[in-house]
Write a protein that holds these residues in place. Structure first.
Motif, PDB file in Angstrom:
ATOM      1  N   ARG A   1       0.811   4.168  -2.842  1.00 39.80           N
ATOM      2  CA  ARG A   1       0.474   5.504  -2.475  1.00 39.80           C
ATOM      3  C   ARG A   1       1.581   6.507  -2.886  1.00 39.80           C
ATOM      4  O   ARG A   1       1.558   7.606  -3.289  1.00 39.80           O
ATOM      5  CB  ARG A   1       0.294   5.625  -0.845  1.00 39.80           C
ATOM      6  CG  ARG A   1      -0.101   6.983  -0.461  1.00 39.80           C
ATOM      7  CD  ARG A   1      -0.514   6.969   1.218  1.00 39.80           C
ATOM      8  NE  ARG A   1      -0.983   8.069   1.799  1.00 39.80           N
ATOM      9  CZ  ARG A   1      -0.228   9.095   2.115  1.00 39.80           C
ATOM     10  NH1 ARG A   1       1.053   8.989   1.959  1.00 39.80           N
ATOM     11  NH2 ARG A   1      -0.621  10.195   2.598  1.00 39.80           N
TER      12      ARG A   1
ATOM     13  N   TYR B   1       0.774  -1.174  -0.022  1.00 38.60           N
ATOM     14  CA  TYR B   1      -0.001   0.052  -0.174  1.00 38.60           C
ATOM     15  C   TYR B   1       0.976   1.373  -0.020  1.00 38.60           C
ATOM     16  O   TYR B   1       0.482   2.087  -0.784  1.00 38.60           O
ATOM     17  CB  TYR B   1      -0.972  -0.025   1.125  1.00 38.60           C
ATOM     18  CG  TYR B   1      -1.662   1.490   1.456  1.00 38.60           C
ATOM     19  CD1 TYR B   1      -2.835   1.718   0.850  1.00 38.60           C
ATOM     20  CD2 TYR B   1      -1.264   2.285   2.247  1.00 38.60           C
ATOM     21  CE1 TYR B   1      -3.384   2.857   0.748  1.00 38.60           C
ATOM     22  CE2 TYR B   1      -1.953   3.223   2.348  1.00 38.60           C
ATOM     23  CZ  TYR B   1      -2.992   3.802   1.745  1.00 38.60           C
ATOM     24  OH  TYR B   1      -3.696   4.942   1.847  1.00 38.60           O
TER      25      TYR B   1
ATOM     26  N   ARG C   1      -7.245   9.801   0.181  1.00 41.63           N
ATOM     27  CA  ARG C   1      -8.594   9.585  -0.534  1.00 41.63           C
ATOM     28  C   ARG C   1      -8.263   9.020  -1.906  1.00 41.63           C
ATOM     29  O   ARG C   1      -9.187   8.041  -2.246  1.00 41.63           O
ATOM     30  CB  ARG C   1      -9.275  10.909  -0.667  1.00 41.63           C
ATOM     31  CG  ARG C   1     -10.584  11.010  -1.093  1.00 41.63           C
ATOM     32  CD  ARG C   1     -11.332  12.546  -1.403  1.00 41.63           C
ATOM     33  NE  ARG C   1     -11.274  13.027   0.026  1.00 41.63           N
ATOM     34  CZ  ARG C   1     -10.412  14.228   0.254  1.00 41.63           C
ATOM     35  NH1 ARG C   1      -9.737  14.644  -0.546  1.00 41.63           N
ATOM     36  NH2 ARG C   1     -10.687  14.773   1.612  1.00 41.63           N
ATOM     37  N   ALA C   2      -7.467   9.243  -2.535  1.00 40.35           N
ATOM     38  CA  ALA C   2      -7.144   8.868  -3.939  1.00 40.35           C
ATOM     39  C   ALA C   2      -6.662   7.345  -3.868  1.00 40.35           C
ATOM     40  O   ALA C   2      -6.893   6.578  -4.672  1.00 40.35           O
ATOM     41  CB  ALA C   2      -6.100   9.738  -4.595  1.00 40.35           C
TER      42      ALA C   2
ATOM     43  N   ALA D   1      -7.391   5.558  -1.506  1.00 41.97           N
ATOM     44  CA  ALA D   1      -8.514   4.443  -1.330  1.00 41.97           C
ATOM     45  C   ALA D   1      -9.145   3.606  -2.371  1.00 41.97           C
ATOM     46  O   ALA D   1      -9.590   2.334  -2.136  1.00 41.97           O
ATOM     47  CB  ALA D   1      -9.882   5.137  -0.685  1.00 41.97           C
ATOM     48  N   THR D   2      -9.177   4.121  -3.403  1.00 42.69           N
ATOM     49  CA  THR D   2      -9.766   3.447  -4.548  1.00 42.69           C
ATOM     50  C   THR D   2      -8.521   2.761  -5.672  1.00 42.69           C
ATOM     51  O   THR D   2      -8.689   1.655  -6.031  1.00 42.69           O
ATOM     52  CB  THR D   2     -10.561   4.296  -5.524  1.00 42.69           C
ATOM     53  OG1 THR D   2      -9.594   5.562  -5.992  1.00 42.69           O
ATOM     54  CG2 THR D   2     -11.657   4.656  -4.929  1.00 42.69           C
ATOM     55  N   LYS D   3      -7.440   3.604  -5.961  1.00 39.87           N
ATOM     56  CA  LYS D   3      -6.375   2.980  -6.707  1.00 39.87           C
ATOM     57  C   LYS D   3      -5.326   2.228  -5.987  1.00 39.87           C
ATOM     58  O   LYS D   3      -4.703   1.558  -6.766  1.00 39.87           O
ATOM     59  CB  LYS D   3      -5.617   4.387  -7.156  1.00 39.87           C
ATOM     60  CG  LYS D   3      -6.617   5.318  -8.093  1.00 39.87           C
ATOM     61  CD  LYS D   3      -5.678   6.351  -8.759  1.00 39.87           C
ATOM     62  CE  LYS D   3      -6.464   7.249  -9.519  1.00 39.87           C
ATOM     63  NZ  LYS D   3      -5.846   8.207 -10.282  1.00 39.87           N
ATOM     64  N   CYS D   4      -5.392   1.993  -4.696  1.00 39.43           N
ATOM     65  CA  CYS D   4      -4.615   1.299  -4.060  1.00 39.43           C
ATOM     66  C   CYS D   4      -4.945   0.130  -3.050  1.00 39.43           C
ATOM     67  O   CYS D   4      -4.531  -0.384  -2.167  1.00 39.43           O
ATOM     68  CB  CYS D   4      -3.502   1.965  -3.219  1.00 39.43           C
ATOM     69  SG  CYS D   4      -2.578   3.235  -4.039  1.00 39.43           S
ATOM     70  N   ASN D   5      -6.678   0.037  -3.376  1.00 33.40           N
ATOM     71  CA  ASN D   5      -7.240  -0.759  -2.458  1.00 33.40           C
ATOM     72  C   ASN D   5      -7.437  -0.664  -1.103  1.00 33.40           C
ATOM     73  O   ASN D   5      -7.935  -1.223  -0.080  1.00 33.40           O
ATOM     74  CB  ASN D   5      -6.854  -2.301  -2.670  1.00 33.40           C
ATOM     75  CG  ASN D   5      -6.805  -2.799  -3.868  1.00 33.40           C
ATOM     76  OD1 ASN D   5      -7.934  -2.584  -4.602  1.00 33.40           O
ATOM     77  ND2 ASN D   5      -5.838  -3.495  -4.236  1.00 33.40           N
ATOM     78  N   GLY D   6      -7.206   0.783  -0.747  1.00 37.50           N
ATOM     79  CA  GLY D   6      -7.109   1.437   0.666  1.00 37.50           C
ATOM     80  C   GLY D   6      -6.423   0.815   1.618  1.00 37.50           C
ATOM     81  O   GLY D   6      -5.496  -0.081   1.290  1.00 37.50           O
TER      82      GLY D   6
END
Length: 311
Positions: free
Chosen positions: A130, A126, A209-210, A212-217
């Protein structure tokens, strides 16, 4: 020829006689040394008492109070209470220490190595995602900025009439004014507007926030790790409270003995210095007046018991 056997017969008697003289002389010497030591001890005690009369009396003021029977009574009671409090603190510390140890032992049950390693691997992935996302967002902002600069250089008049360029210039003016005033809040607000127009902010909240969708949170800790951390935190808290109790300042407060805190501290320091250096034949010193010294000697047993727990 008969004298020789006689001399031989007398020889052992002679040795015994000479030995007895030596033993007697040695005993006399030892007794003399002991007698002289005793005399010196008596002389020293006499010298101490005589010398006490010539010593400078201690000065009593708003800091140093005279040790009187009344004050000593109050301080003795406070010292005994202090010892009792220390004993209670020690018992409480030992109880808390046992609880902390038991809690840490319970925590080890939840130390699941497989789940911990899996979580740590997920966190690493993650964080890498990020970080790459941030790099990409910053690169996009830089690209847009270069495009705007190129447009302004190629067609200054047209750029001035472009609605997007007008908004950017207004934000830049707002940012410049905020920086000149030293207004941190206004500066941050202008920067947020600028980053939004240039492709999105790269602050921590925006990145999360970004991501959360592109890195599976961000990965969630497994229940075993949460419980392990919770129990260890509780154990640390118990140990900390115990240490605070063990090292608590249980010294005598001035209000408890009718003095100021400074007076009580000085009063105790004088008593403690006497207790630590106290001997049966301790000389009077300039730290105490004769009346004080005689009072301390008379209270030797109770003071030692109050402080050390025994006479």
């Amino acid at each position: 020829m008969r004298a020789l056997p006689l001399r031989r017969a007398l020889a052992p008697l002679t040795l015994v006689f000479l030995a007895s003289i030596g033993v007697s002389s040695l005993a006399d010497a030892q007794l003399g040394a002991l007698r002289r030591a005793a005399e010196r001890r008596v002389e020293k005690k006499a010298d101490d008492r005589i010398g006490a009369a010539t010593l400078i009396e201690p000065t009593f003021d708003n800091t140093t109070l005279e040790i009187t029977a009344e004050r000593l009574d109050k301080y003795q009671a406070a010292m005994e209470a202090r010892k009792a409090q220390q004993a209670q603190n020690r018992a409480a510390y030992e109880a808390l220490d046992k609880r902390a140890t038991a809690t840490r032992d319970s925590a080890r049950i939840f130390d699941n190595q497989r789940e911990r390693e899996a979580y740590e691997s997920a966190v690493t992935r993650y964080d890498e995602c990020r970080s790459n996302l941030r790099t990409a967002m910053e690169a996009e902002q830089e690209k847009k900025a270069q495009e705007i600069i190129a447009r302004m250089q190629s067609n200054p008049m047209g750029a001035q009439n472009d609605p997007q360029m007008k908004r950017i210039m207004a934000i830049m003016q707002e940012l410049t004014a905020a920086q000149q005033k030293g207004d941190a809040a206004a500066t941050q607000a202008a920067m947020t507007k600028y980053q939004a127009m240039m492709g999105g902010a790269t602050d921590s909240v925006s990145l999360d926030r970004a991501a959360a969708t592109k890195c599976n949170g961000r990965p969630s800790r497994p229940a075993s790790m949460l419980r392990y951390a919770q129990l260890n935190t509780r154990a640390d808290s118990l140990a900390r409270v115990g240490q605070e109790l063990l090292g608590a300042n249980t010294g005598v407060k001035g209000a408890a003995v009718g003095m100021t805190d400074i007076q009580a501290r000085m009063f105790w320091e004088r008593i403690a210095s006497w207790l630590v250096g106290m001997r049966d034949d301790a000389p009077i010193t300039k730290t105490f007046s004769k009346a004080e010294y005689d009072l301390l000697v008379a209270r030797r047993g109770v003071l030692r018991k109050a402080w050390y727990g025994s006479e």
